[in-house]
Design an enzyme around this catalytic site. Structure first.
Site, mmCIF file in Angstrom:
data_model
loop_
_atom_site.group_PDB
_atom_site.id
_atom_site.type_symbol
_atom_site.label_atom_id
_atom_site.label_comp_id
_atom_site.label_asym_id
_atom_site.label_seq_id
_atom_site.Cartn_x
_atom_site.Cartn_y
_atom_site.Cartn_z
ATOM 1 N N TYR A 165 84.278 -39.164 -57.457
ATOM 2 C CA TYR A 165 83.948 -38.945 -58.865
ATOM 3 C C TYR A 165 82.778 -37.994 -59.124
ATOM 4 O O TYR A 165 82.540 -37.611 -60.265
ATOM 5 C CB TYR A 165 83.695 -40.273 -59.574
ATOM 6 C CG TYR A 165 82.655 -41.176 -58.938
ATOM 7 C CD1 TYR A 165 81.313 -40.837 -58.922
ATOM 8 C CD2 TYR A 165 83.038 -42.389 -58.365
ATOM 9 C CE1 TYR A 165 80.364 -41.671 -58.349
ATOM 10 C CE2 TYR A 165 82.096 -43.232 -57.789
ATOM 11 C CZ TYR A 165 80.768 -42.868 -57.792
ATOM 12 O OH TYR A 165 79.839 -43.698 -57.227
ATOM 13 N N CYS A 167 105.136 -88.299 -63.456
ATOM 14 C CA CYS A 167 104.264 -87.663 -62.466
ATOM 15 C C CYS A 167 105.044 -86.583 -61.730
ATOM 16 O O CYS A 167 106.133 -86.860 -61.187
ATOM 17 C CB CYS A 167 103.740 -88.695 -61.471
ATOM 18 S SG CYS A 167 102.816 -87.962 -60.094
ATOM 19 N N ASP A 212 84.108 -51.501 -58.798
ATOM 20 C CA ASP A 212 83.198 -52.476 -58.198
ATOM 21 C C ASP A 212 83.364 -52.420 -56.681
ATOM 22 O O ASP A 212 84.133 -53.168 -56.082
ATOM 23 C CB ASP A 212 83.512 -53.877 -58.725
ATOM 24 C CG ASP A 212 82.377 -54.852 -58.455
ATOM 25 O OD1 ASP A 212 81.297 -54.393 -58.034
ATOM 26 O OD2 ASP A 212 82.564 -56.064 -58.675
ATOM 27 N N LYS A 255 78.404 -51.867 -68.972
ATOM 28 C CA LYS A 255 78.853 -53.015 -68.182
ATOM 29 C C LYS A 255 79.689 -53.962 -69.042
ATOM 30 O O LYS A 255 79.344 -54.245 -70.186
ATOM 31 C CB LYS A 255 77.647 -53.774 -67.610
ATOM 32 C CG LYS A 255 76.743 -52.938 -66.717
ATOM 33 C CD LYS A 255 77.397 -52.561 -65.406
ATOM 34 C CE LYS A 255 77.456 -53.723 -64.439
ATOM 35 N NZ LYS A 255 76.148 -54.086 -63.910
ATOM 36 N N SER A 260 70.948 -44.062 -59.442
ATOM 37 C CA SER A 260 71.771 -45.021 -60.181
ATOM 38 C C SER A 260 71.773 -44.641 -61.654
ATOM 39 O O SER A 260 71.108 -43.681 -62.074
ATOM 40 C CB SER A 260 71.225 -46.428 -59.991
ATOM 41 O OG SER A 260 69.922 -46.524 -60.527
ATOM 42 N N LEU A 261 72.502 -45.398 -62.465
ATOM 43 C CA LEU A 261 72.611 -45.132 -63.895
ATOM 44 C C LEU A 261 71.933 -46.235 -64.683
ATOM 45 O O LEU A 261 71.828 -47.382 -64.230
ATOM 46 C CB LEU A 261 74.085 -45.053 -64.309
ATOM 47 C CG LEU A 261 74.929 -43.970 -63.628
ATOM 48 C CD1 LEU A 261 76.379 -44.077 -64.081
ATOM 49 C CD2 LEU A 261 74.390 -42.587 -63.924
ATOM 50 N N CYS A 266 99.189 -91.160 -63.691
ATOM 51 C CA CYS A 266 100.359 -91.587 -62.927
ATOM 52 C C CYS A 266 100.209 -93.071 -62.584
ATOM 53 O O CYS A 266 99.132 -93.520 -62.189
ATOM 54 C CB CYS A 266 100.480 -90.755 -61.657
ATOM 55 S SG CYS A 266 101.617 -91.412 -60.428
ATOM 56 N N GLU A 269 83.393 -44.039 -54.534
ATOM 57 C CA GLU A 269 83.290 -45.481 -54.325
ATOM 58 C C GLU A 269 84.403 -45.943 -53.396
ATOM 59 O O GLU A 269 85.578 -45.614 -53.612
ATOM 60 C CB GLU A 269 83.410 -46.213 -55.663
ATOM 61 C CG GLU A 269 82.831 -47.604 -55.679
ATOM 62 C CD GLU A 269 81.331 -47.608 -55.934
ATOM 63 O OE1 GLU A 269 80.758 -48.714 -55.968
ATOM 64 O OE2 GLU A 269 80.738 -46.527 -56.109
ATOM 65 N N CYS A 312 102.013 -92.595 -54.570
ATOM 66 C CA CYS A 312 102.044 -91.201 -55.016
ATOM 67 C C CYS A 312 101.322 -90.363 -53.972
ATOM 68 O O CYS A 312 100.132 -90.565 -53.724
ATOM 69 C CB CYS A 312 101.359 -91.063 -56.380
ATOM 70 S SG CYS A 312 101.198 -89.350 -56.920
ATOM 71 N N CYS A 329 105.410 -87.760 -57.762
ATOM 72 C CA CYS A 329 106.182 -88.910 -57.272
ATOM 73 C C CYS A 329 107.236 -89.400 -58.258
ATOM 74 O O CYS A 329 108.040 -90.273 -57.912
ATOM 75 C CB CYS A 329 105.242 -90.063 -56.908
ATOM 76 S SG CYS A 329 104.451 -90.850 -58.324
ATOM 77 N N TYR A 385 71.422 -60.798 -62.508
ATOM 78 C CA TYR A 385 70.710 -59.611 -62.041
ATOM 79 C C TYR A 385 70.404 -58.674 -63.212
ATOM 80 O O TYR A 385 69.275 -58.192 -63.365
ATOM 81 C CB TYR A 385 71.550 -58.889 -60.987
ATOM 82 C CG TYR A 385 70.851 -57.714 -60.339
ATOM 83 C CD1 TYR A 385 70.054 -57.900 -59.216
ATOM 84 C CD2 TYR A 385 70.978 -56.429 -60.863
ATOM 85 C CE1 TYR A 385 69.403 -56.826 -58.621
ATOM 86 C CE2 TYR A 385 70.325 -55.356 -60.278
ATOM 87 C CZ TYR A 385 69.544 -55.563 -59.154
ATOM 88 O OH TYR A 385 68.896 -54.508 -58.578
ATOM 89 N N ASP A 386 71.424 -58.442 -64.045
ATOM 90 C CA ASP A 386 71.233 -57.559 -65.198
ATOM 91 C C ASP A 386 70.211 -58.128 -66.171
ATOM 92 O O ASP A 386 69.450 -57.387 -66.793
ATOM 93 C CB ASP A 386 72.569 -57.334 -65.916
ATOM 94 C CG ASP A 386 73.537 -56.502 -65.101
ATOM 95 O OD1 ASP A 386 73.077 -55.758 -64.203
ATOM 96 O OD2 ASP A 386 74.747 -56.587 -65.343
ATOM 97 N N ASP A 389 76.188 -60.958 -61.381
ATOM 98 C CA ASP A 389 75.874 -59.696 -62.045
ATOM 99 C C ASP A 389 75.077 -59.932 -63.318
ATOM 100 O O ASP A 389 74.147 -59.198 -63.639
ATOM 101 C CB ASP A 389 77.165 -58.939 -62.376
ATOM 102 C CG ASP A 389 77.852 -58.400 -61.131
ATOM 103 O OD1 ASP A 389 77.215 -58.407 -60.057
ATOM 104 O OD2 ASP A 389 79.008 -57.985 -61.236
ATOM 105 N N LYS A 437 84.327 -47.974 -63.987
ATOM 106 C CA LYS A 437 83.276 -48.211 -62.986
ATOM 107 C C LYS A 437 83.833 -49.138 -61.908
ATOM 108 O O LYS A 437 83.979 -50.333 -62.114
ATOM 109 C CB LYS A 437 82.043 -48.821 -63.660
ATOM 110 C CG LYS A 437 80.839 -48.953 -62.744
ATOM 111 C CD LYS A 437 79.609 -49.417 -63.536
ATOM 112 C CE LYS A 437 78.402 -49.576 -62.625
ATOM 113 N NZ LYS A 437 78.590 -50.617 -61.610
ATOM 114 N N GLU A 476 84.814 -42.945 -67.289
ATOM 115 C CA GLU A 476 85.362 -43.249 -65.972
ATOM 116 C C GLU A 476 85.228 -44.740 -65.682
ATOM 117 O O GLU A 476 84.112 -45.279 -65.755
ATOM 118 C CB GLU A 476 84.602 -42.454 -64.897
ATOM 119 C CG GLU A 476 84.565 -40.961 -65.157
ATOM 120 C CD GLU A 476 83.631 -40.228 -64.207
ATOM 121 O OE1 GLU A 476 83.312 -40.796 -63.136
ATOM 122 O OE2 GLU A 476 83.208 -39.110 -64.534
#
Length: 696
Positions: free
Chosen positions: A232, A414, A125, A320, A89-90, A432, A180, A438, A417, A43-44, A40, A123, A121
């Site tokens: 929504y 350990c 995913d 975001k 989209s927003l 160990c 969603e 072990c 063992c 991409y952003d 994300d 968001k 609200e």
């Protein structure tokens, strides 16, 4: 990357072309294939860079600009559904300051100093949907698609129990409800656990699982997976009977749609900021993933006055969350024992989505790190992940610590063992002393032995190794090569009355296995009975000897006989003459060959496999000759192992980390901190395409 203010028009046009192509490819991977290859954050970052360049060079805005796109075109296999009102989209913001700027811009546009109410609200995913009702009956479901045309998912939406199929008599004659579809965390983990048992590919995160489930051509598959939804907003409606977002939510509840109980009406910026802090705090505890908060002007009349930009409303924005950082709780701290005996503390976390990946564990490095950060069970912590970096705890929220909290006591025995775990004076790691007695070390050595850069045996994954070890089927690497002999002969798998040799393994009859999978495993094993010298040395699991060092040793000794003879005679002169091998590493190598159980294992292996002498085929006239290269991210045209092998064959040194001595960093998709470090150090970064061009 060049500062935008320093770009020429030609450079800006070229970069906008690259960003448009890259984001179109990423959209198809995300929306159509449900298999994103960019995080994300990445991409952003591309989207923000595109916006900033377009702002400086408005005359260069492309017809295919990401600022003009929503989602991706409909995938073949589904019917097309035109949206009567586009599913836009927003715009995105990433800080509280930007949210404040947005709220103030709304006031300026409306020419008012009065406080504006916003509905905040969470968001979700997941995957956007539209559900159309006519005369109270559900008639059609669709995905967002490219915003104007979606996919017909009517049959699949019907499998989600929360979606009303009929509405009360007071509902509008035509009503399009949007929302969603998501998969709850518990359902996601249950699905992945089922797929692991069935040896199927698992999903990376709940969003991918939800999208992949909703967009099945066979609705029976969708029905088998527990999907949920929140409603929504609305699309087409014959008569609107609400005047605010808050009133619309009341209508949705009355009509039987699930709405998010965390939706909150905020009367001013102070309440917006407080709500953001609250959701960040409880995010990890929610039963579903959220990746931000959507703010909408509550009044519909004001929404209509504000109107739209090219593809986004002026009256709404998406805030975001930071992509690589999240708050979660440490449920437990356990100690993992590695193949060299190192005790590594790991935090078991309340699962949380960090940068598009569900994180449920994080490394705590060593006991000094736990003490330095004062990390305790029950603490709330910031977890960070970047690209290919292992998730880690970066900060403890001590103000949330309970009064009965206790310091973590690092074990001196350990946990596997019971042998003493000692810490050398000059080391941060506690180890160990149990050696191969072990079980944890034995299992990890077996995993290392079959790994990609060692023997690379398909069909022997981590879970199979653990299962076979615990059942006594595999105890040493040599046991792998006797599996075929021990499996026994029997009739057809479907002949349940065939006589069975009770002493044989009969892997075919195990749950999740079959004749073909067993045949493939034995073929993979037999294909490795001839092994190269570098792979064999690396597979032995000698402390500090990685794949690159194993190749250096192979190159200098030529044969395994030469190498083993010198080590058993404690002759390290040639070893120490190798650039990159110092006293500490040489000591570890010699100590390995002094252990009787190690030499016994080696001799047993040499009866099963042939170790080929090293033949140096490297091209020392190539552009990579003598260069140090580092690979990061996912390569598309070859595997990482193939790329490393190719670089080595061209005379390069392949390193695992970036330093001032690195010449090239080859960056694939989903590259993480190595790419950033290369930028900080001024190391030349090559894309996969540039790397391939260079080696041609």
């Amino acid at each position: 990357m060049k500062d935008i203010k320093d770009l020429t028009a030609n450079e800006a046009a070229a970069e906008l072309q690259h960003i448009a192509a890259e984001m179109a490819k990423a959209d198809i991977a995300y929306y159509q294939d449900d298999n994103p290859y960019l995080t994300d954050a990445e991409y952003d970052s591309l989207k923000l860079r595109n916006q900033q360049i377009e702002k400086r060079f408005p005359e260069l805005v492309r017809a295919d600009s990401p600022s003009k796109r929503v989602g991706a075109a409909v995938k073949n296999g589904f019917g097309k559904v035109p949206h009567r009102f586009p599913m836009l989209s927003l715009g995105d913001v990433f800080s509280l300051e930007e949210v404040d700027d947005f709220a103030n811009s709304v006031k300026r546009f409306l020419n008012t100093s009065n406080e504006i109410e916003f509905m905040a609200e969470p968001k979700i995913d997941g995957l956007s949907f539209s559900a159309r009702y006519e005369n109270g009956q559900f008639v059609q479901g669709a995905t967002r698609g490219d915003g104007t045309t979606g996919e017909d998912i009517t049959a699949n939406l019907l499998t989600i129990r929360q979606l009303p199929q009929t509405l009360p008599a007071d509902a509008p004659e035509v009503l399009e409800v949007r929302g969603e579809v998501y998969m709850a965390k518990a359902d996601f983990f249950a699905l992945n656990q089922k797929y692991e048992t069935e040896h199927k590919k698992t999903f990376a995160n709940p969003r991918n699982a939800a999208a992949g489930s909703l967009r099945q051509l066979d609705s029976k598959i969708t029905a088998e997976r527990n999907l949920s939804l929140f409603a929504y907003t609305w699309g087409e409606v014959s008569k609107r009977c609400w005047d605010s977002q808050a009133e619309f939510f009341e209508c949705l509840k009355h009509w039987g749609f699930p709405i998010n109980p965390l939706n909150k009406l905020c009367k001013n910026l102070k309440e917006i900021d407080e709500n953001f802090a609250h959701l960040m705090e409880i995010r990890a505890e929610l039963p579903y993933d959220i990746d931000g908060i959507v703010y909408k002007v509550n009044s519909i009349a004001l929404q209509e006055r504000l109107g739209f930009l090219t593809r986004t409303p002026r009256w709404a924005i998406a805030h975001k969350f930071p992509a690589e950082r999240a708050i979660t709780k440490i449920n437990a701290i356990r100690i993992q024992v590695g193949r060299t005996g190192a005790l590594t503390p790991v935090a078991d976390l309340e699962p949380v989505n960090v940068g598009g990946v569900i994180v449920s564990h994080a490394t705590l490095h060593n006991e000094d790190e736990i003490k330095r950060k004062d990390i305790r069970v029950g603490d709330y912590v910031f977890v960070q992940r970047a690209g290919d970096v292992i998730p880690q705890v970066v900060e403890v929220l001590k103000e949330k610590r309970t009064a009965d909290s206790q310091e973590f006591q690092f074990p001196t025995l350990c946990p596997e063992c019971g042998a003493h775990a000692i810490r050398e004076e000059d080391e941060a790691v506690r180890r160990c002393t149990g050696g191969l007695t072990c079980p944890a070390q034995a299992i990890e050595r077996l995993k290392h032995f079959v790994s990609k850069e060692a023997f690379d045996i398909d069909g022997l994954g981590s879970k199979i190794i653990e299962q076979f070890y615990n059942e006594g089927i595999l105890q040493t690497p040599t046991d792998i090569f006797s599996l075929g002999k021990r499996n026994g002969n029997q009739g057809p798998i479907d002949d349940l009355f065939a006589p069975i040799d009770t002493q044989a393994l009969h892997l075919e009859r195990r749950e999740g296995w079959g004749k073909k999978s067993v045949e493939n495993l034995f073929k993979a094993i037999n294909d490795r009975r001839n092994i190269s010298l570098p792979r064999f040395i690396y597979a032995l699991g000698i402390r500090q000897v990685g794949a690159a060092t194993a190749r250096l040793i192979a190159k200098n000794y030529g044969s395994f006989t030469n190498f083993m003879t010198d080590m058993q005679n404690n002759d390290t002169e040639k070893l120490l003459a190798i650039d990159g091998i110092g006293e500490a590493m040489a000591k570890d190598i010699v100590e390995f060959f002094k252990e009787d159980h190690n030499t016994k294992t080696i001799n047993q292996l040499l009866n099963e496999v042939k170790v080929e002498d090293f033949v140096d085929t490297a091209d020392y006239n190539s552009p990579l000759a003598g260069k140090t290269v580092v690979f990061t991210g996912t390569l598309e045209q070859m595997t990482r192992a193939e790329a490393k092998a190719k670089a080595l064959s061209l005379g390069a040194k392949v390193a695992g980390s970036v330093s001032a001595h690195t010449d090239y960093v080859i960056m694939g998709t989903d590259a993480g901190s190595k790419a950033q470090k290369a930028k900080d150090l001024g190391v030349k970064i090559l894309s996969e395409a540039e790397f391939l061009e260079l080696i041609r």
